[in-house]
Design a protein around this motif. Structure first.
Motif, PDB file in Angstrom:
ATOM      1  N   ASN A  79     -27.905   2.988 -20.698  1.00  0.00           N
ATOM      2  CA  ASN A  79     -28.246   4.368 -21.048  1.00  0.00           C
ATOM      3  C   ASN A  79     -29.750   4.544 -21.200  1.00  0.00           C
ATOM      4  N   THR A  82     -31.076   4.740 -17.804  1.00  0.00           N
ATOM      5  CA  THR A  82     -30.737   6.058 -17.246  1.00  0.00           C
ATOM      6  C   THR A  82     -31.706   7.125 -17.729  1.00  0.00           C
ATOM      7  N   ARG A  86     -34.220   9.258 -15.566  1.00  0.00           N
ATOM      8  CA  ARG A  86     -34.160  10.720 -15.600  1.00  0.00           C
ATOM      9  C   ARG A  86     -35.548  11.304 -15.833  1.00  0.00           C
ATOM     10  N   ARG A 176     -31.110   6.299 -11.187  1.00  0.00           N
ATOM     11  CA  ARG A 176     -30.409   6.960 -12.283  1.00  0.00           C
ATOM     12  C   ARG A 176     -28.900   6.904 -12.077  1.00  0.00           C
ATOM     13  N   TRP A 179     -27.554   3.253 -12.846  1.00  0.00           N
ATOM     14  CA  TRP A 179     -27.423   2.897 -14.253  1.00  0.00           C
ATOM     15  C   TRP A 179     -26.411   3.776 -14.965  1.00  0.00           C
ATOM     16  N   ASP A 180     -26.294   5.022 -14.543  1.00  0.00           N
ATOM     17  CA  ASP A 180     -25.300   5.910 -15.137  1.00  0.00           C
ATOM     18  C   ASP A 180     -23.892   5.408 -14.832  1.00  0.00           C
TER      19      ASP A 180
END
Length: 437
Positions: A79, A82, A86, A176, A179-180
């Motif tokens: 997270n 992420t 982002r 992103r 990892w999400d």
């Protein structure tokens, strides 16, 4: 990664503050078994509240709970990655957006300037040398040429930005998404393991109880020592209650004490929602902030009953009981000034809170003096509870918009309890002085 969009309903907030302490008080008064054993209900409760980090396994002294920890830590790490991706993606997207707007704006301006350039040049050439017309045409011609040169420079820079940043944006988007997805798969793995443990919970509890050592009875010497320690123990809260006021303060203090347990669950949910699901709440902090404020006010009389308030007793402690009673009696003047001011001020705050214009609420109309008390009672109906256009009084400025008037009335209750407990303490001091020993 899945998100959470749950917002605590106002009615559930108040039901929880009322029902949870009652249930907890009932459970605390059940006869406790002499032999401590693991229980299935507690195992399931820990699995629901803390199973995501394997706490139910640790409760049952099962080291397989360590399997949950690295997966959970990976979720937190993924997270974090992420969020970093982002941020980077947002930066690239902003640069590309600026470049696209530059292209859209400058292309039309350059095209327009180029279309007028030939006409402006002809006007300049046709004008009389040194005349005002020629100077004006020269300025317009120079301005158009500057627009073209500067616009082309901006267009070239914008095209270079698009060419350079677009691949970087796409790479950040892929990072992103990676990892999400990784965080989501890890979370699903934890939930799968937790579901398996839910099914295995009866056998896990049974195995944990089978591993407990045999219960040994206490010897006569140990029993006598325990009885002596119990006799020398300080007076319990229940032993301090000498009248109905004391018992009321004791009940209210115990009631709001269980609110601290609610805070543990709410803040645990907030941490999981924020750092696991990337979905911070807009209600958890405000709900607990208001709850602790109410707890502080209600527990005031309990603290007074149990003498839990902080005080400097260098001179007070060595006094005899009658002299302490005299000191308490004299200083009670200042106490009643404070408690009375708190009660009156709280009453004003509470009435002002429900007097806020709020739709067609007869309660607010009564608080503002527009209708009488009997008319207010007669105007109550199902719509006063169910109509969404009717709200009673003041609400918070947060997006949660919880009504604040109940908290203001809790201030009144807290002030009233404090005054009553002061009256109880005053009567005890007078009796102590009358005894004189």
């Amino acid at each position: 990664m899945p998100g959470l969009s749950f917002t605590l309903p106002h009615w559930l907030y108040w039901v929880g503050l009322i029902v949870f302490p009652i249930v907890a008080m009932i459970l605390s008064r059940r006869p406790q078994p002499k032999e401590k054993r693991y229980t299935l209900p507690l195992g399931y409760m820990i699995a629901v509240t803390g199973g995501i980090i394997g706490l139910h396994r640790f409760y049952l002294k099962n080291m397989w709970g360590l399997v949950y920890l690295p997966i959970f830590l990976f979720v937190l790490y993924a997270n974090g990655q992420t969020q970093d991706a982002r941020t980077i993606l947002s930066g690239f997207a902003n640069e590309l957006r600026v470049a696209e707007r530059t292209l859209e704006r400058e292309e039309s301006r350059v095209d327009e300037a180029r279309a007028n350039l030939e006409e402006l040049q002809a006007t300049y050439d046709a004008a009389e040398a040194g005349s005002f017309t020629q100077k004006s045409a020269e300025r317009r011609l120079t301005r158009a040429q500057d627009t073209i040169s500067k616009g082309e420079a901006r267009l070239e820079s914008a095209r270079a930005t698009l060419e350079e940043k677009a691949p970087q944006r796409d790479e950040a988007a892929r990072t992103r998404a990676f990892w999400d997805d990784a965080a989501g798969y890890a979370l699903y793995l934890i939930l799968a393991l937790l579901l398996i443990d839910m099914i295995l919970m009866p056998s896990l509890v049974r195995n944990a109880n089978n591993k407990l050592p045999a219960h040994e009875k206490m010897s006569e010497t140990e029993a006598a020592l325990a009885a002596a320690e119990a006799a020398e123990a300080p007076k319990t809260d229940a032993e301090r209650a000498e009248n109905w006021i004391d018992r009321l303060s004791l009940f209210c203090g115990e009631f709001v004490a269980y609110w601290a347990v609610i805070a543990v669950f709410v803040y645990y949910y907030e941490v999981i929602a924020r750092y696991v699901f990337n979905s911070p709440t807009n209600w958890a902090h405000e709900a607990m902030y208001l709850m602790f404020g109410m707890q502080y006010l209600i527990a005031g009389s309990y603290a007074m009953l149990t003498e839990s308030h902080v005080r400097v007793d260098i001179f007070y402690a060595p006094l005899t009981r009658p002299k302490k009673a005299w000191v308490d009696l004299l200083t009670s003047i200042f106490f009643f000034i404070f408690a009375g001011t708190l009660l009156v001020t709280s009453w004003i705050f509470a009435m002002d809170a429900i007097a806020v214009p709020s739709g067609n609420s007869v309660l607010s109309d009564w608080a503002r003096g527009q209708i009488g008390f009997g008319e207010m009672l007669g105007g109550f109906g199902a719509n006063q509870w169910s109509d969404p256009n009717i709200r009673w009084g003041e609400i918070s400025f947060n997006e949660w918009e919880v009504p604040l008037w109940p908290m203001k009335w809790v201030m009144v209750i807290g002030g009233l309890l404090l005054v009553l407990q002061g009256v109880s303490k005053l009567s005890k001091d007078i009796r102590e002085i009358a005894r004189g020993n």
